[in-house]
Design an enzyme around this catalytic site. Structure first.
Site, PDB file in Angstrom:
ATOM      1  N   ASP A 208       0.878  -1.341   0.026  1.00 31.91           N
ATOM      2  CA  ASP A 208       0.008  -0.174  -0.126  1.00 31.91           C
ATOM      3  C   ASP A 208       0.915   1.269  -0.102  1.00 31.91           C
ATOM      4  OD1 ASP A 208      -2.563   0.959   0.316  1.00 31.91           O
ATOM      5  OD2 ASP A 208      -1.887   1.979   1.966  1.00 31.91           O
ATOM      6  N   GLU A 267       1.624  -0.668  -4.852  1.00 32.61           N
ATOM      7  CA  GLU A 267       0.756   0.532  -5.257  1.00 32.61           C
ATOM      8  C   GLU A 267       1.272   1.748  -5.421  1.00 32.61           C
ATOM      9  OE1 GLU A 267      -3.158   2.827  -3.912  1.00 32.61           O
ATOM     10  OE2 GLU A 267      -1.575   2.483  -2.657  1.00 32.61           O
TER      11      GLU A 267
HETATM   12  C1  GLC Z   1      -4.387   3.070  -0.917  1.00 29.40           C
HETATM   13  C2  GLC Z   1      -5.721   2.225  -0.756  1.00 29.40           C
HETATM   14  C3  GLC Z   1      -6.802   2.968  -0.167  1.00 29.40           C
HETATM   15  C4  GLC Z   1      -6.191   3.581   1.213  1.00 29.40           C
HETATM   16  C5  GLC Z   1      -5.119   4.124   1.032  1.00 29.40           C
HETATM   17  C6  GLC Z   1      -4.772   4.684   2.532  1.00 29.40           C
HETATM   18  O1  GLC Z   1      -4.467   4.036  -1.566  1.00 29.40           O
HETATM   19  O2  GLC Z   1      -5.806   1.433  -1.769  1.00 29.40           O
HETATM   20  O3  GLC Z   1      -7.891   2.246  -0.126  1.00 29.40           O
HETATM   21  O4  GLC Z   1      -7.262   4.482   1.436  1.00 29.40           O
HETATM   22  O5  GLC Z   1      -3.931   3.532   0.323  1.00 29.40           O
HETATM   23  O6  GLC Z   1      -4.013   3.331   3.114  1.00 29.40           O
END
Ligand code: GLC
Length: 535
Positions: A208, A267
């Protein structure tokens, strides 16, 4: 090679199915999805034909951001089950040939994490506070935030710990304080957390906010407001710092020290595809989500440009490209592509384009049912922490529980009719059971396409060649013998099909080696592979 547990570099062309744990299947009847619910539905995923499953966070959490605020990284939240449920899920998945990828949230913890609770109870300058970013405020009484950074969810990225106290940094909700990765204790703790889940048998991690973590010395101002509009398009001092790559290298070494090719998927939001490709250099993450592709409009030149750019930039670092159309943070693509019948028609064509491309593909739960975004959730169900902080829309509409069977909500999601987000009564024709009995359904299309993709050696990893096509049509070839055409124009197009049709998003008839491909439709064919019979 896909599907086999002994395959090497399995991740280069894996199809990975994202489960939003709250909304997949409810095993204990409390209206919220959980690990036993998922476990009971694993055969559905095996039959769908995916290679791996990514589970969104199911760790102990006060759920301010539905689990992306982790209070204990080594425990399952009681809402979702316990560690034995996690073990059983991993083991059953492996038994069905499915790999399991779990989420790790390293940029921030929950404000209820033991470390943050200790930090709040400790004085400025203490080692407890040094695990986070605490700073004195600006202005005579320290009443102004330490800098001008804004939260991704809107509003300032700083909250004052208490009146007269310091401020702490949170790039997301105030309940998600950012960790200080300059502190070696933080890095050591995450090594240990990764080992914990690797020892339990997971096959990898979705990282994340993989572009977060490292903050520049002195925490310099951005210099202007409305920073969320710059995410993923322009440089920001708090994201995509060069120093973050040292963390990814450290984690890659850790993953590589385990048997069985455990992977990391980042991500990462970066301002250009080139910067994004840095996350997937050979000694960093295996994959990164391709959000440039996800954001591309349904138009032939746009799609072709983003595909070419994605392939070029990832190939330059030797990494596979990934493709993704939807996830738990964005409007479902049926709705993005126009909603209603047109949106669904385009979504059906889009999956045939996506699964024909070289690399690995992500499928977000429910897209195989053609689910649209739910745009009319009653206000009491609009729960996303992003709402109310200046963000335009919440993300609840793509997180509605899946409809499985029956004619009325909760459609077999679980025993309780009181699901955490209401399922539209109009989804009766969209349930898994309804679509299983319809050979023209979106579910049938996904199953067919995934099975052809798995069997056809031309698909998955490899090269792609574009071929000439009428305006608004994309036509591609993969060797040996695979072809696809997608009509993104509003008019039907006559297309030569030099082979046998294996899948199409609408029924098609071949005449004189040609088909008339309607607007927003796609077709796959193969030449010289008799075992891939006609649809
Ligand atoms: C990422 C996740 C999202 C979350 C954010 C904070 O973007 O996909 O759902 O709110 O991180 O952890």
């Amino acid at each position: 090679m896909q599907g086999s547990t002994v395959a090497t570099r399995w991740w280069r062309d894996a199809v990975i199915y994202q489960i939003y744990v709250r909304s997949f299947a409810d095993g204990n009847g409390d209206g919220i999805g959980d690990l036993p619910g998922i476990r009971a539905r694993l055969p559905y995923l095996a039959e769908l034909g995916v290679d791996a499953v990514w589970l969104t966070p199911f760790y102990r959490s006060p759920m301010a951001d539905f689990g992306y605020d982790v209070a204990d990284y080594r425990r399952v939240d009681p809402l979702f089950g316990d560690l034995d449920d996690a073990r059983a899920l991993i083991s059953d998945a492996h038994g069905l040939g499915l790999r399991i990828i779990v989420d790790v949230v390293p940029n921030h913890t929950s404000d209820r994490h033991a470390w943050f609770v200790e930090a709040l109870a400790s004085p400025p300058g203490s080692p407890e506070r040094a695990r986070y970013h605490f700073r004195d405020g600006r202005g005579p009484d320290g009443t102004e935030p330490p800098n001008d950074w804004e939260s991704v969810f809107g509003g300032p990225a700083w909250t004052r710990a208490a009146p007269d106290d310091q401020w702490y940094l949170h790039l997301f909700a105030p309940e998600q304080p950012d960790l200080n990765w300059d502190n070696p204790e933080v890095a050591d703790e995450f090594d240990d957390i990764l080992r914990f889940w690797l020892d339990l048998g997971v096959d990898g991690f979705r990282i994340d906010v993989a572009h977060g973590m490292v903050k520049p010395a002195g925490l310099p101002d951005v210099g202007h407001a409305d920073q969320s509009r710059m995410l993923g398009t322009e440089p920001l001092p708090y994201f995509d710092q060069d120093g973050v790559h040292a963390i990814h290298r450290r984690w890659r070494a850790l993953l590589d020290s385990y048997p069985g090719e455990r992977i990391a998927v980042a991500e990462a939001w970066a301002s250009t595809p080139e910067r994004l490709a840095r996350y997937v250099r050979p000694d960093e993450a295996h994959q990164a989500f391709n959000f440039h592709y996800l954001g591309a409009d349904w138009a032939a030149p746009t799609q072709r440009a983003v595909i070419d750019e994605s392939l070029a930039t990832s190939t330059a670092v030797g990494a596979p490209t990934t493709w993704v159309l939807s996830n738990h943070d964005v409007r479902r693509h049926v709705t993005r592509f126009g909603d209603g019948e047109a949106g669904l028609r385009r979504a059906r064509a889009a999956i045939l384009l996506m699964l024909a491309l070289p690399g690995s593909a992500y499928v977000y739960q429910g897209e195989e049912l053609g689910l649209p975004e739910v745009l009319d959730l009653p206000p009491e169900y609009r729960l996303d922490p992003q709402l109310g902080r200046g963000a335009e829309a919440g993300r609840d509409g793509c997180r509605v529980p899946l409809p499985w069977t029956g004619d009325v909500p909760p459609f077999g999601f679980g025993a309780s009719a009181d699901t955490w987000l209401p399922i539209p009564a109009s989804w009766t024709p969209l349930t898994v059971a309804a679509q299983e009995s319809d050979p023209e359904s979106t579910l049938a299309l996904y199953r067919r396409a995934l099975s052809v993709r798995r069997e056809d050696p031309a698909l998955g990893d490899g090269e792609l060649d574009w071929e000439d096509a009428p305006d608004g049509v994309l036509r591609l070839r993969r060797e040996p013998g695979f072809g696809a055409a997608v009509n993104l124009s509003p008019a039907p197009a006559r297309i030569a099909v030099p082979g046998r049709i294996t899948v199409s998003s609408v029924p098609l008839a071949v005449e004189d080696g040609h088909v008339t491909l309607p607007a927003d439709a796609a077709v796959w064919w193969t030449s010289g592979r008799g075992d891939l019979d006609e649809r």
